[in-house]
Design an enzyme around this catalytic site. Structure first.
Site, PDB file in Angstrom:
ATOM      1  N   HIS A 178      -7.054  -7.026   0.642  1.00  0.00           N
ATOM      2  CA  HIS A 178      -5.999  -6.018   0.548  1.00  0.00           C
ATOM      3  C   HIS A 178      -4.907  -6.228   1.584  1.00  0.00           C
ATOM      4  O   HIS A 178      -3.720  -6.025   1.310  1.00  0.00           O
ATOM      5  CB  HIS A 178      -6.616  -4.633   0.711  1.00  0.00           C
ATOM      6  CG  HIS A 178      -5.623  -3.512   0.689  1.00  0.00           C
ATOM      7  ND1 HIS A 178      -4.884  -3.182  -0.428  1.00  0.00           N
ATOM      8  CD2 HIS A 178      -5.240  -2.630   1.662  1.00  0.00           C
ATOM      9  CE1 HIS A 178      -4.101  -2.154  -0.159  1.00  0.00           C
ATOM     10  NE2 HIS A 178      -4.288  -1.799   1.101  1.00  0.00           N
TER      11      HIS A 178
ATOM     12  N   ASP B  57       0.839  -1.192   0.000  1.00  0.00           N
ATOM     13  CA  ASP B  57       0.000   0.000   0.000  1.00  0.00           C
ATOM     14  C   ASP B  57       0.884   1.256   0.000  1.00  0.00           C
ATOM     15  O   ASP B  57       1.698   1.415  -0.890  1.00  0.00           O
ATOM     16  CB  ASP B  57      -0.960  -0.071   1.202  1.00  0.00           C
ATOM     17  CG  ASP B  57      -2.043   0.982   1.173  1.00  0.00           C
ATOM     18  OD1 ASP B  57      -3.053   0.783   0.483  1.00  0.00           O
ATOM     19  OD2 ASP B  57      -1.873   2.023   1.847  1.00  0.00           O
TER      20      ASP B  57
END
Length: 292
Positions: free
Chosen positions: A272, A107
């Site tokens: 994620h 991320d």
């Protein structure tokens, strides 16, 4: 700090005149640095780091502006540019005795890792990128109603003032939303760790927004300059993503091939937060990369 990576030692390392990073270090052997994402801290790597430490020196910092690391005021756009944050990481590793190292980022940490690979190609031996696109491409593929999935990018891109006020007023709801909707396996982030992530984020609203704001400004400029110059990632690169290409209508592997000369591109069925939701998969990916 309530949570720590078991078996790792902790220290604070100065990387700039006004920035000291909190860092966990464990294991011995060829070094690898692991960079966390949003809205998390270095502890997101706990499972992966413990495994890799069996035969690697594993370095897990909190990025500037996050966790227990310093959070300088954003005096200009460069304070939280990925170029500046990448320089932090290179300085950190050097002070720990490592002039060359492998690097993995998730991320926000992955954006820092990409910039480190472009800016410091002689320093980064291997590069792993988890669930992002380069900043320039990220903005290019967001259009129409599909861009709603990234509403937070647009909110935090606004000039200083309103985003800070809005997010500070409902910080736990804001940051908790992403912890909830981005996870396919919510149990991978236990309630007490979730509370720590929320606390860390709540205490870092201005710096987190400054990090995102940089990605709507100076980070784009840096990517554009690299694209114009034909700069590419020349070390072995592995990218692991959810199947965003299918969801948003682009060829993710082809996009990445424009940036990396030695690329392995994978999609995952994990959510994620893959280093927490599917640590065995990510450990296997990283060990495969390090063997290239």
């Amino acid at each position: 700090m309530t949570f720590a990576i078991p078996g790792f030692g902790y220290q604070r390392v100065a990387v700039d005149d006004d920035v000291t990073l909190n860092v966990a270090v464990g294991g011995t052997g060829r070094p690898i640095v692991l960079l966390h994402g949003f809205p998390q801290t270095h502890v997101m790597w706990r499972h992966v780091a413990a495994d890799l430490a069996a035969d690697h020196t594993v370095i897990c910092p909190d990025l500037r502006g996050y966790g227990a690391s310093d959070k300088p005021d954003a005096c200009d756009g460069d304070t939280y540019s990925k170029r500046t944050m990448a320089a932090d990481v290179v300085t950190l590793a050097g002070k720990l005795g490592h002039e060359r190292f492998a690097l993995a980022g998730h991320d926000r940490g992955a954006l820092v890792a990409i910039r480190a690979g472009l800016d410091h190609p002689a320093t980064i031996t291997h590069l792993a990128i988890l669930d992002v696109l380069p900043t320039l491409d990220m903005w290019d593929i967001l259009h129409g109603t599909t861009a709603a999935v990234a509403f937070h990018l647009y909110l935090m891109a606004q000039p200083p003032g309103l985003p800070e006020q809005m997010i500070s007023a409902s910080a736990d709801a804001f940051f908790g939303y992403f912890l909830d909707v981005w996870a396919q396996s919510p149990q991978a982030i236990p309630a007490d760790l979730r509370a720590e992530y929320l606390k860390a984020s709540r205490e870092a609203v201005p710096s987190i927004i400054a990090d995102y704001r940089a990605s709507a400004g100076i980070d784009i400029e840096h990517d554009q300059a690299d694209r114009a110059a034909g700069s590419r990632l020349t070390m072995p690169v592995t990218v692991v993503q959810q199947d965003w290409g299918a969801a948003l209508g682009y060829d993710a592997a082809a996009l990445w091939r424009t940036w990396a000369t030695d690329l392995e591109h994978r999609t995952t069925t994990a959510g994620h937060f893959m280093a927490e939701e599917a640590p065995d998969e990510i450990i296997k990916v990283l060990r495969s990369l390090l063997a290239r």
